[in-house]
Motif scaffolding. Structure first.
Motif, mmCIF file in Angstrom:
data_model
loop_
_atom_site.group_PDB
_atom_site.id
_atom_site.type_symbol
_atom_site.label_atom_id
_atom_site.label_comp_id
_atom_site.label_asym_id
_atom_site.label_seq_id
_atom_site.Cartn_x
_atom_site.Cartn_y
_atom_site.Cartn_z
ATOM 1 N N LEU A 288 39.711 70.590 49.003
ATOM 2 C CA LEU A 288 38.521 70.086 48.312
ATOM 3 C C LEU A 288 38.978 69.073 47.265
ATOM 4 O O LEU A 288 39.430 69.448 46.181
ATOM 5 C CB LEU A 288 37.764 71.227 47.632
ATOM 6 C CG LEU A 288 36.548 70.836 46.790
ATOM 7 C CD1 LEU A 288 35.490 70.154 47.652
ATOM 8 C CD2 LEU A 288 35.966 72.059 46.087
ATOM 9 N N PRO A 289 38.909 67.765 47.549
ATOM 10 C CA PRO A 289 39.391 66.740 46.614
ATOM 11 C C PRO A 289 38.575 66.728 45.318
ATOM 12 O O PRO A 289 37.342 66.824 45.347
ATOM 13 C CB PRO A 289 39.204 65.429 47.380
ATOM 14 C CG PRO A 289 39.101 65.841 48.820
ATOM 15 C CD PRO A 289 38.430 67.177 48.815
ATOM 16 N N CYS A 290 39.259 66.600 44.194
ATOM 17 C CA CYS A 290 38.611 66.515 42.885
ATOM 18 C C CYS A 290 39.124 65.260 42.174
ATOM 19 O O CYS A 290 40.218 64.766 42.453
ATOM 20 C CB CYS A 290 38.904 67.748 42.048
ATOM 21 S SG CYS A 290 38.279 69.293 42.776
ATOM 22 N N GLN A 291 38.347 64.783 41.207
ATOM 23 C CA GLN A 291 38.670 63.534 40.531
ATOM 24 C C GLN A 291 39.463 63.730 39.246
ATOM 25 O O GLN A 291 39.913 62.755 38.643
ATOM 26 C CB GLN A 291 37.374 62.770 40.218
ATOM 27 C CG GLN A 291 36.592 62.378 41.461
ATOM 28 C CD GLN A 291 37.417 61.548 42.428
ATOM 29 O OE1 GLN A 291 38.045 60.550 42.027
ATOM 30 N NE2 GLN A 291 37.447 61.951 43.697
ATOM 31 N N SER A 292 39.646 64.989 38.831
ATOM 32 C CA SER A 292 40.376 65.254 37.588
ATOM 33 C C SER A 292 40.906 66.679 37.603
ATOM 34 O O SER A 292 40.451 67.527 38.399
ATOM 35 C CB SER A 292 39.466 65.060 36.369
ATOM 36 O OG SER A 292 38.442 66.052 36.357
ATOM 37 N N ASP A 293 41.870 66.956 36.713
ATOM 38 C CA ASP A 293 42.364 68.322 36.557
ATOM 39 C C ASP A 293 41.220 69.247 36.141
ATOM 40 O O ASP A 293 41.102 70.380 36.636
ATOM 41 C CB ASP A 293 43.460 68.369 35.488
ATOM 42 C CG ASP A 293 44.791 67.791 35.972
ATOM 43 O OD1 ASP A 293 44.867 67.361 37.142
ATOM 44 O OD2 ASP A 293 45.751 67.768 35.174
ATOM 45 N N GLU A 294 40.380 68.749 35.233
ATOM 46 C CA GLU A 294 39.303 69.578 34.703
ATOM 47 C C GLU A 294 38.313 69.983 35.802
ATOM 48 O O GLU A 294 37.868 71.148 35.861
ATOM 49 C CB GLU A 294 38.566 68.829 33.588
ATOM 50 C CG GLU A 294 39.382 68.603 32.315
ATOM 51 C CD GLU A 294 40.461 67.551 32.481
ATOM 52 O OE1 GLU A 294 41.429 67.578 31.688
ATOM 53 O OE2 GLU A 294 40.341 66.704 33.410
ATOM 54 N N GLU A 295 37.974 69.033 36.674
ATOM 55 C CA GLU A 295 37.059 69.348 37.768
ATOM 56 C C GLU A 295 37.685 70.378 38.709
ATOM 57 O O GLU A 295 37.012 71.327 39.143
ATOM 58 C CB GLU A 295 36.713 68.087 38.552
ATOM 59 C CG GLU A 295 35.763 68.350 39.729
ATOM 60 C CD GLU A 295 35.550 67.132 40.601
ATOM 61 O OE1 GLU A 295 34.917 67.282 41.682
ATOM 62 O OE2 GLU A 295 36.023 66.035 40.246
ATOM 63 N N ALA A 296 38.992 70.221 38.997
ATOM 64 C CA ALA A 296 39.667 71.150 39.894
ATOM 65 C C ALA A 296 39.724 72.550 39.294
ATOM 66 O O ALA A 296 39.524 73.555 39.988
ATOM 67 C CB ALA A 296 41.073 70.643 40.190
#
Length: 402
Positions: A288-296
């Protein structure tokens, strides 16, 4: 059941068997004659490469094996691993010592034994992340350079038949302090080559070695935490077994002042995001690709509810000292690609200017004795000694990322 060795063979090195088996078999008689019955000291032997080196030499039946490492727990696991391995020869004189090789008690032990026939030193700061500020830089240079000299001074009083220590591919045209320290370490050991034979090896990455990013994938999965990896950094990889075999072949077969490296093709390089994706898919997850560490991190909460979508943050590298590619030798170095099937050898290295090295040690010690020395000042000292050293500073450390 997930089998890490099988995963490495299929998805990382993409080799079913070690690339060094032919070289070992072709030189078996020489290896046997130079290891059997010998006394062996392995410093940093509880680490990934050190323990693999031990497993590579034990079948050749050394008379004694002394292992020194500051990690007491890792030494205990090493011993359990060795004693639990079927048909593995372990000499009666086997002692693991939890101690620092630069300590007075190590010197007492070394002198009491009258030195060793074979000495292999794997103690090192090996991560680029170990250079974030002046304190971490000093610790790195103390271990990789200054304390290494102290060990060599001791060895000069009790010369071994073979001395080996690990360098790094990052020593060729270094862009980080770790790589520069290893390049200087090569000069330091070569400065003692008129007293005893010295050899080293410039390494590829050891797949899933202790502290490596791939090893972090195992820990993140165990804790159901998100995975972060650079998408633009290419690296060569060898298996843990191959890492020990490189060192054994270099240590025993190498001639004085030679640098060994694995003969790998550019097409064999891997990016960390590809390894991470294959790793997660092998465990039944979809990335599941995320745009930031925080989102992940936020989306990782769903993993504990049974989600099979694993959040990852893949991004371009933007940290200090990161080299976009690997190289094992420079255009100025002579290379022998004919001697061994799977190993190349940098040859023709000369004994370095000892006065220049002594001046470097004096500068570093003086800098570390001051209270207000900066990282930039140390970089300048290293650059004066290594004209090809081009430090890449972005102001951002790996420790600021997942």
């Amino acid at each position: 059941m997930f089998n890490l060795d099988k995963f490495i063979a299929q998805h990382v090195t993409k080799r079913e068997h070690s690339m060094f088996l032919d070289d070992i078999e072709a030189n078996r008689e020489i290896l046997n004659s130079r290891i059997k019955g010998k006394s062996v000291l392995v410093i940093g032997g509880a680490g990934s490469i050190g323990s693999s080196f031990i497993k590579a030499i034990l079948p050749f039946q050394p008379a004694s094996l002394i292992v020194v490492d500051i990690n007491e727990n890792a030494l205990a696991e090493l011993t359990r691993d060795l004693r639990s391995t079927r048909n593995l020869y372990i000499p009666e004189d086997y002692i693991p010592y939890p101690m620092n090789f630069a300590s007075p008690v190590f010197e007492k032990m070394f002198v009491h034994r009258g030195g060793f026939d074979i000495v292999a030193n794997f103690s090192a700061h090996k991560h680029v992340r170990s250079e974030k500020d002046i304190y971490s830089v000093e610790a790195l240079l103390q271990n990789n350079v200054l304390q290494a000299k102290k060990l060599l001074d001791l060895l000069a009083k009790y010369p071994p038949e073979e001395y080996f220590c690990v360098s790094t591919d990052k020593a060729a045209n270094p862009v980080n302090i770790m790589g520069a320290s290893k390049r200087i370490m090569e000069d330091v050991i070569f400065a003692y080559s008129d007293k005893f034979p010295v050899k080293t090896a410039r390494f590829a990455n050891v797949a899933f070695s202790n502290g490596s990013l791939p090893a972090g994938f195992l820990a993140r999965l165990q804790k159901l935490q998100p995975i972060s990896a650079p998408s633009d950094v290419k690296r060569y990889f060898v298996s843990p077994e191959e890492s020990g075999q490189i060192c054994m072949l270099a240590c025993i077969l190498g001639q004085n002042r030679e640098i060994f490296f694995p003969r790998l093709e550019e097409a064999q390089m891997m990016t960390f995001d590809r390894i991470a994706t294959a790793f997660l898919e092998a465990h039944g997850y979809e990335v599941l690709p995320c745009q930031s560490d925080e989102e992940a991190i936020a989306k990782a909460a769903n993993l504990k509810n049974g989600s099979r979508l694993y959040p990852v943050h893949y991004s371009a590298s933007n940290t200090s000292g990161e080299k976009a590619y690997e190289e094992f030798y420079t255009e100025k170095e002579s290379v022998d690609l004919m001697r061994l099937k799977a190993l190349g050898v940098v040859t023709g290295k000369r004994i370095p200017d000892v006065r220049k090295l002594d001046a470097l040690f004096a500068q570093l010690n003086a800098a570390f004795d001051k209270e207000n020395t900066t990282k930039e000042e140390v970089v300048s000292i290293l650059a004066d000694y290594l004209p090809d050293f081009e430090h890449t500073e972005t102001g951002k450390s790996l420790d600021s990322k997942m």
